[in-house]
Design an enzyme around this catalytic site. Structure first.
Site, PDB file in Angstrom:
ATOM      1  N   TYR A  83       6.901  -0.444   8.617  1.00 23.36           N
ATOM      2  CA  TYR A  83       6.721   0.872   9.241  1.00 23.36           C
ATOM      3  C   TYR A  83       6.864   2.034   8.246  1.00 23.36           C
ATOM      4  CZ  TYR A  83      11.891   0.422   9.839  1.00 23.36           C
ATOM      5  OH  TYR A  83      13.243   0.225   9.653  1.00 23.36           O
ATOM      6  N   LYS A 101      12.311   4.937   4.109  1.00 21.09           N
ATOM      7  CA  LYS A 101      11.433   3.905   3.523  1.00 21.09           C
ATOM      8  C   LYS A 101      10.069   4.498   3.158  1.00 21.09           C
ATOM      9  CE  LYS A 101      14.092   0.147   4.028  1.00 21.09           C
ATOM     10  NZ  LYS A 101      14.603  -0.663   2.915  1.00 21.09           N
TER      11      LYS A 101
END
Ligand code: HXC
Length: 285
Positions: A150, A166
Site C-alpha cells: 500500500y 512507507k
C-alpha cells in the site's frame, strides 16, 4: 537456490533484525556467507537473535547493537562501532517498522509521529549515515528498504501513519537510486504482502476471522513463507543484481491485484458455470 558464497565478504546491517522478517533475512544472509550486524531497541531479543543467526551461518561474524532508528546521533555512533568491529560495511536493510490499527480520526499526533518517525525518519537516518560513509570512502554499497504493497497507489485505511511513512520510503528509494547512482550505491525496495510475524500479527491481525479473510483475498490462497522473502532479499543485496536500482518488487501472492474491474465475477459462481455463461454470450455459438 544460491551458492554458499553468494554474500561472502559482505557486511550487512539489518535494522529490527532481532525478530520477524528481519531475523529471517539475517539468518539467510549469514547462511550465504555475509557478516551480520543487527540493531533494535531490546538487547535480550537481539542477543537471542545472534545465537539463532550463528546457527544458520558458520564462520561468519555476527554482532548486535542497541539502537533506536529514530535517534540520528545513536545511528551515527552505531555505524562507527560497526565499522570498528567489522572493518567495513556494504549493505543496509531498512527493516525496522512500527504499525498499529486505528481509525484515523482517533489517532493522536504522537501516534502518527511514532510510526512515521520509525518508518520514514528511521530509514532516512540509517540511509543518510550509511550513504555518507560510502561516499567518503569511495565504496559501493546496497540499500534494501522494506515497504508495503500500500506504499504506492491505493494508500491504506486504518493504518494511515504506516501508509504515509512507507510511501515516503518508496519515494526515498527512487530519489536516491537516481541521485546516488554516480557513487555506485544501489537502492531497491521489497513490498511484501502478508507474511505472518509476531510483531505485525499482534498489532494488525488480532482475530481469527480477520486472519481468514486476509488469506481468502490472496489469489494464491496462502500467506508468504519467510524463506521466499529472504531469497528475494538475497538476490537484490547480492552481486547477482548489479543493474537493478530504484526498483520495488512486490511479493504478495497476487494480493495487490484485487482492483481489476472484473476480478469479482469468479466469486459469483463456480468456474464451470462462469465458462458456460461466457460460452452462451459468444456470437454464433
Ligand atoms: C492508537 C497508539 C497505539 C494504538 C501506540 N499508540 N499504540 N495509538 N492505537 N494501538 C500511540 C500512543 O498512545 C502514543 O501516543 C504514541 O502512539 C507512541 O506510543 P509509545 O508506546 O509511547 O511509542 P513507542 O514505544 O515508541 O512504540 C511505537 C509503536 C509500537 C509503533 C507505537 O507499536 C512499536 O514499537 N511497534 C514496533 C513493532 C511493530 O509495530 N511491528 C509491526 C510492523 S508491521 P501519544 O499521543 O500518547 O504520544 C508493518 C508491516 C505492515 O509495518 C504490512 C502488514 C501486512
Amino acid at each position: 537456490m544460491f551458492k554458499e558464497d553468494t554474500l561472502s565478504k559482505k557486511t550487512i546491517l539489518i535494522t529490527g533484525g532481532g525478530s520477524g522478517l528481519g531475523l529471517s533475512m539475517a539468518k539467510k544472509f549469514a547462511s550465504l556467507g555475509a557478516n551480520i550486524a543487527i540493531c533494535g531497541r531490546t538487547m535480550w531479543k537481539l542477543e537471542e537473535a545472534v545465537e539463532e543467526i550463528s546457527k544458520a551461518g558458520s564462520g561468519v561474524k555476527i554482532k548486535c547493537y542497541k539502537a533506536d532508528v529514530r535517534n540520528y546521533e545513536r545511528i551515527s555512533s552505531m555505524f562507527d562501532e560497526i565499522i570498528a568491529d567489522f572493518g567495513t560495511i556494504e549493505g543496509l536493510v531498512n527493516n525496522a517498522a512500527g504499525n498499529f490499527l486505528s481509525a484515523s480520526e482517533d489517532l493522536s499526533p504522537g501516534g502518527f509521529k511514532a510510526v512515521v518517525d520509525i518508518v520514514l525518519q528511521g530509514s532516512f537516518n540509517c540511509t543518510h549515515v550509511f550513504g555518507n560513509y560510502l561516499i567518503d570512502e569511495g565504496r559501493e554499497g546496497t540499500v534494501l528498504n522494506m515497504v508495503t504493497t500500500y506504499a504506492e497507489g491505493t494508500g491504506c485505511a486504518f493504518v494511515l501513519p504506516s501508509a504515509c511513512g512507507k510511501a515516503g520510503v518508496l519515494a526515498m528509494t527512487r530519489s536516491l537510486a537516481f541521485e546516488w547512482a554516480e557513487y555506485g550505491i544501489r537502492l531497491n525496495a521489497i513490498a511484501p504482502g502478508p507474511f505472518p510475524t509476531e510483531g505485525a500479527w499482534s498489532r494488525l491481525v488480532p482475530e481469527k476471522t480477520l486472519e481468514e479473510s486476509f488469506k481468502n483475498k490472496i489469489p494464491l490462497k496462502r500467506y508468504g513463507e519467510h524463506e521466499e522473502l529472504a531469497n528475494l532479499a538475497v538476490f537484490l543485496m547480492s552481486d547477482l543484481a548489479p543493474y537493478i536500482t530504484g526498483e520495488c518488487v512486490v511479493i504478495d501472492g497476487g494480493e495487490s491485484l484485487q482492483g481489476g474491474q472484473f476480478n469479482f465475477i469468479n466469486e459469483l459462481m463456480p468456474r464451470d458455470q462462469l465458462k458456460e455463461m461466457f460460452r452462451s454470450m459468444k456470437k454464433g455459438k
